[in-house]
Design a protein around this motif. Sequence first.
Motif, PDB file in Angstrom:
ATOM      1  N   GLN A 119       0.863  -2.734  -8.616  1.00 53.51           N
ATOM      2  CA  GLN A 119      -0.135  -1.123  -9.705  1.00 53.51           C
ATOM      3  C   GLN A 119       0.339  -1.604 -10.349  1.00 53.51           C
ATOM      4  O   GLN A 119       1.867  -1.531 -10.860  1.00 53.51           O
ATOM      5  N   ASP A 120      -0.006  -0.556 -11.793  1.00 54.47           N
ATOM      6  CA  ASP A 120       0.738  -0.810 -12.991  1.00 54.47           C
ATOM      7  C   ASP A 120       1.224   0.253 -13.062  1.00 54.47           C
ATOM      8  O   ASP A 120       1.232   1.526 -13.303  1.00 54.47           O
ATOM      9  N   ALA A 121       2.777  -0.133 -12.950  1.00 53.34           N
ATOM     10  CA  ALA A 121       3.546   0.953 -11.849  1.00 53.34           C
ATOM     11  C   ALA A 121       4.858   0.278 -13.307  1.00 53.34           C
ATOM     12  O   ALA A 121       5.289  -0.392 -13.353  1.00 53.34           O
ATOM     13  N   PRO A 122       6.155   1.038 -13.746  1.00 58.55           N
ATOM     14  CA  PRO A 122       7.463   0.887 -14.034  1.00 58.55           C
ATOM     15  C   PRO A 122       7.867  -0.028 -13.461  1.00 58.55           C
ATOM     16  O   PRO A 122       7.672   0.566 -12.036  1.00 58.55           O
ATOM     17  N   VAL A 125       6.002  -7.753 -13.584  1.00 55.84           N
ATOM     18  CA  VAL A 125       6.179  -7.430 -15.032  1.00 55.84           C
ATOM     19  C   VAL A 125       7.050  -8.991 -15.404  1.00 55.84           C
ATOM     20  O   VAL A 125       7.859  -9.799 -14.589  1.00 55.84           O
ATOM     21  N   ILE A 126       6.565  -9.610 -17.287  1.00 51.92           N
ATOM     22  CA  ILE A 126       7.692 -10.704 -16.646  1.00 51.92           C
ATOM     23  C   ILE A 126       8.227 -10.418 -18.526  1.00 51.92           C
ATOM     24  O   ILE A 126       7.659  -9.763 -19.230  1.00 51.92           O
ATOM     25  N   GLY A 180       1.501  23.044 -14.582  1.00 49.06           N
ATOM     26  CA  GLY A 180       2.358  23.486 -13.320  1.00 49.06           C
ATOM     27  C   GLY A 180       2.349  21.324 -12.925  1.00 49.06           C
ATOM     28  O   GLY A 180       2.399  21.040 -13.931  1.00 49.06           O
ATOM     29  N   LEU A 181       2.823  21.561 -11.450  1.00 46.83           N
ATOM     30  CA  LEU A 181       2.503  20.029 -11.433  1.00 46.83           C
ATOM     31  C   LEU A 181       1.638  19.680 -10.134  1.00 46.83           C
ATOM     32  O   LEU A 181       1.266  20.397  -9.615  1.00 46.83           O
ATOM     33  N   GLU A 182       1.196  18.265 -10.236  1.00 46.17           N
ATOM     34  CA  GLU A 182       0.661  17.830  -9.308  1.00 46.17           C
ATOM     35  C   GLU A 182       0.991  16.415  -9.155  1.00 46.17           C
ATOM     36  O   GLU A 182       1.020  15.763  -9.881  1.00 46.17           O
ATOM     37  N   ALA A 183      -0.142  15.812  -7.791  1.00 49.98           N
ATOM     38  CA  ALA A 183      -0.291  14.491  -7.633  1.00 49.98           C
ATOM     39  C   ALA A 183      -0.340  13.559  -9.029  1.00 49.98           C
ATOM     40  O   ALA A 183      -1.044  13.528  -9.608  1.00 49.98           O
ATOM     41  N   ARG A 184       0.107  12.129  -9.248  1.00 52.01           N
ATOM     42  CA  ARG A 184       0.393  11.497 -10.350  1.00 52.01           C
ATOM     43  C   ARG A 184      -1.247  10.582 -10.421  1.00 52.01           C
ATOM     44  O   ARG A 184      -2.475  11.494 -11.293  1.00 52.01           O
ATOM     45  N   PHE A 185      -1.596  10.725  -9.284  1.00 55.80           N
ATOM     46  CA  PHE A 185      -3.469   9.781  -9.019  1.00 55.80           C
ATOM     47  C   PHE A 185      -3.780  10.616  -7.638  1.00 55.80           C
ATOM     48  O   PHE A 185      -2.861  10.803  -6.308  1.00 55.80           O
ATOM     49  N   SER A 186      -4.942  10.692  -7.391  1.00 50.56           N
ATOM     50  CA  SER A 186      -5.719  12.217  -6.722  1.00 50.56           C
ATOM     51  C   SER A 186      -7.129  11.513  -6.141  1.00 50.56           C
ATOM     52  O   SER A 186      -7.704  10.721  -7.216  1.00 50.56           O
ATOM     53  N   CYS A 187      -7.524  11.549  -5.353  1.00 51.93           N
ATOM     54  CA  CYS A 187      -8.862  10.537  -4.776  1.00 51.93           C
ATOM     55  C   CYS A 187      -9.560  11.169  -3.984  1.00 51.93           C
ATOM     56  O   CYS A 187      -9.595  11.955  -3.213  1.00 51.93           O
ATOM     57  N   PHE A 221       0.599  -1.604  -0.155  1.00 53.10           N
ATOM     58  CA  PHE A 221      -0.407  -0.124  -0.227  1.00 53.10           C
ATOM     59  C   PHE A 221       0.551   1.195  -0.309  1.00 53.10           C
ATOM     60  O   PHE A 221       0.701   2.336  -0.795  1.00 53.10           O
ATOM     61  N   VAL A 222       2.386   1.018   0.848  1.00 56.19           N
ATOM     62  CA  VAL A 222       2.490   2.569   0.571  1.00 56.19           C
ATOM     63  C   VAL A 222       3.443   2.492  -0.466  1.00 56.19           C
ATOM     64  O   VAL A 222       3.625   3.527  -1.246  1.00 56.19           O
ATOM     65  N   LYS A 223       3.832   1.713  -1.445  1.00 57.06           N
ATOM     66  CA  LYS A 223       4.866   1.907  -2.127  1.00 57.06           C
ATOM     67  C   LYS A 223       3.846   1.823  -3.480  1.00 57.06           C
ATOM     68  O   LYS A 223       3.985   2.890  -4.658  1.00 57.06           O
ATOM     69  N   ALA A 224       2.525   1.680  -3.833  1.00 54.83           N
ATOM     70  CA  ALA A 224       1.516   2.276  -4.358  1.00 54.83           C
ATOM     71  C   ALA A 224       0.627   3.547  -4.296  1.00 54.83           C
ATOM     72  O   ALA A 224       0.990   4.627  -4.744  1.00 54.83           O
TER      73      ALA A 224
END
Length: 564
Positions: free
Chosen positions: A415-418, A528-529, A372-379, A355-358
Amino acid sequence: MKKIQGSAGTQKAPASRAPTTAPDTLNSKQFASLQDLLSEGEIEGSATASKAGLVKGTPAYNNAFLKDIFLDDTPILQDTASNTNPTDADFNFKNVEFDVRFGTSSQQHIVGIESSQSIVSVGVDITKSGGGHVKQITNTNIDAAKVTITFPQIQLLKKNGDIKGSEVEIGIQIQYQGGGFNTVITNKIKGRTADAYQKEYRVSFDRDKIEQGTAFPVDIKVIRLTDDSTSSKLVDKFQWSTLGLIVDDKQRYLDCAYTNIRIDSEQFSNIPKRAFRIRGVKVRIPGAGASNSGTPTVDINTGRIVYPTGYIFNGVMGAATWCSCPSMILLDLLTTERYGFGTHISDPNLDLFSFVKASRYANELVSDGDGGLEARFSCNVCLQGSMDAYKLINELSGVMRSFPIWMNGNVTVTQDAPADPSYLFSLANVGEGGFSYSGTSLKQRHSVISVSYFNMDSRDMDIEVVEDAAAIAKLGFVKKQVKAFACTSRGQAIRLGKAILFSEQNESEIVTFTTSLDAGAIVRPGNVIAVNDPVRADRRRSGRINAATTTTITVDDTTDLDTF
């Protein structure tokens, strides 16, 4: 001898003027008290007041909160108004009273919400020469009194026949256990009326004195501060008509954030629609990291969690605070008993590190598309009704492009992340059938994505259209409509549309194979494989080592194997 000549003149009489009557400006009023449940649990509070760093419970905080309360889509207090000293011109609605509770487990009830009221007739004319009139209250269950005064008329007949209005100032005093009167209300009634005009005043009793048992008996006194009329041409006497004995609603609604708004019915033809702009439920965020790596903080303006450089999570969560991090909001939903799944899931059943990694990935700064800049995802979402648990969890997970899985007795988030590949598959560790490929139909691909999201400025749904020029040239104008759940950012809506287009155009193939037990034990959903298929690559780039010495390595198959 001088001759004086002239003509006789006549003086014109002044034109007659009809007497005028000033308009009737005094009308009896009614007020409505509206209670609204804002949220479950403790909330941060007003968006405007939070940004300004104001202290809860102060007049400045409540004034700032009025900028975040919209009646029929209009804020009560203009955004440009001073928080500490707004003028009457700053209010879009007059005579508004407001109070709020933030959903703590120890909050007190809102004073002024009536549970019951009994009316006592008074019917006494109040004069300055008479010193006013006193009524005593001995019932210890009473929390407040409502004084109703009545003016039969307020009119002044001028010498020229005009009828004008007048001004009368009144006062209401209170004393506890005969300790002396103190003035708690003064008010000037100004205007003209030819018929009866009534006005009500609420007098709340001192809560500390009531709790300490030093309040009753309570004496209420109504006085006239303006001199009594001595002319028949000035009619402005008034009467103390009734006294209301009020018992307040003592419900504290623990752990529920709610407001009470008292509005003047003169300004509304019906009960207005209310909307609130708030900082919502407080949730836990990661605590101080290991090895003095710092403590995450929250940007109160955006809700973004700011992680210190080199932060190392040690498995300990910190105090609850407001934030817009989808990972921490999902964690709160999973562990809270009152409105979540806490009766079934607790921290030992969660992979907190995932959860912390995500959360760290979701809170990284990216371009907002507007310089400007903002968080990648906000809820930012208001859940107003019950939902299917599985659907809600997946909706919240989808905000940060992730999904939850149950693994090894724990709930974890992938999570779908690099990420680097976690395993390499080749003909050496898959079944005899090798690799099988299938592609998606062109009918399932789109070239234009219409993303709807909630615009905080207009307080309504807005639409952002994202196009892929190459896909339009290939497929034509094929449109897909998407609703961005919990999204209030135009930039985030655009990124969602781009992600969908990229996925449909570039992730269009599925590879199927069976694998050995050792590989299946390592690879998990979301990993990822890498795939080495000699049929596709025309070269064998992977295999197993059967044996090895200090000088020689023996592989499982040398067919089509490059040598070095």
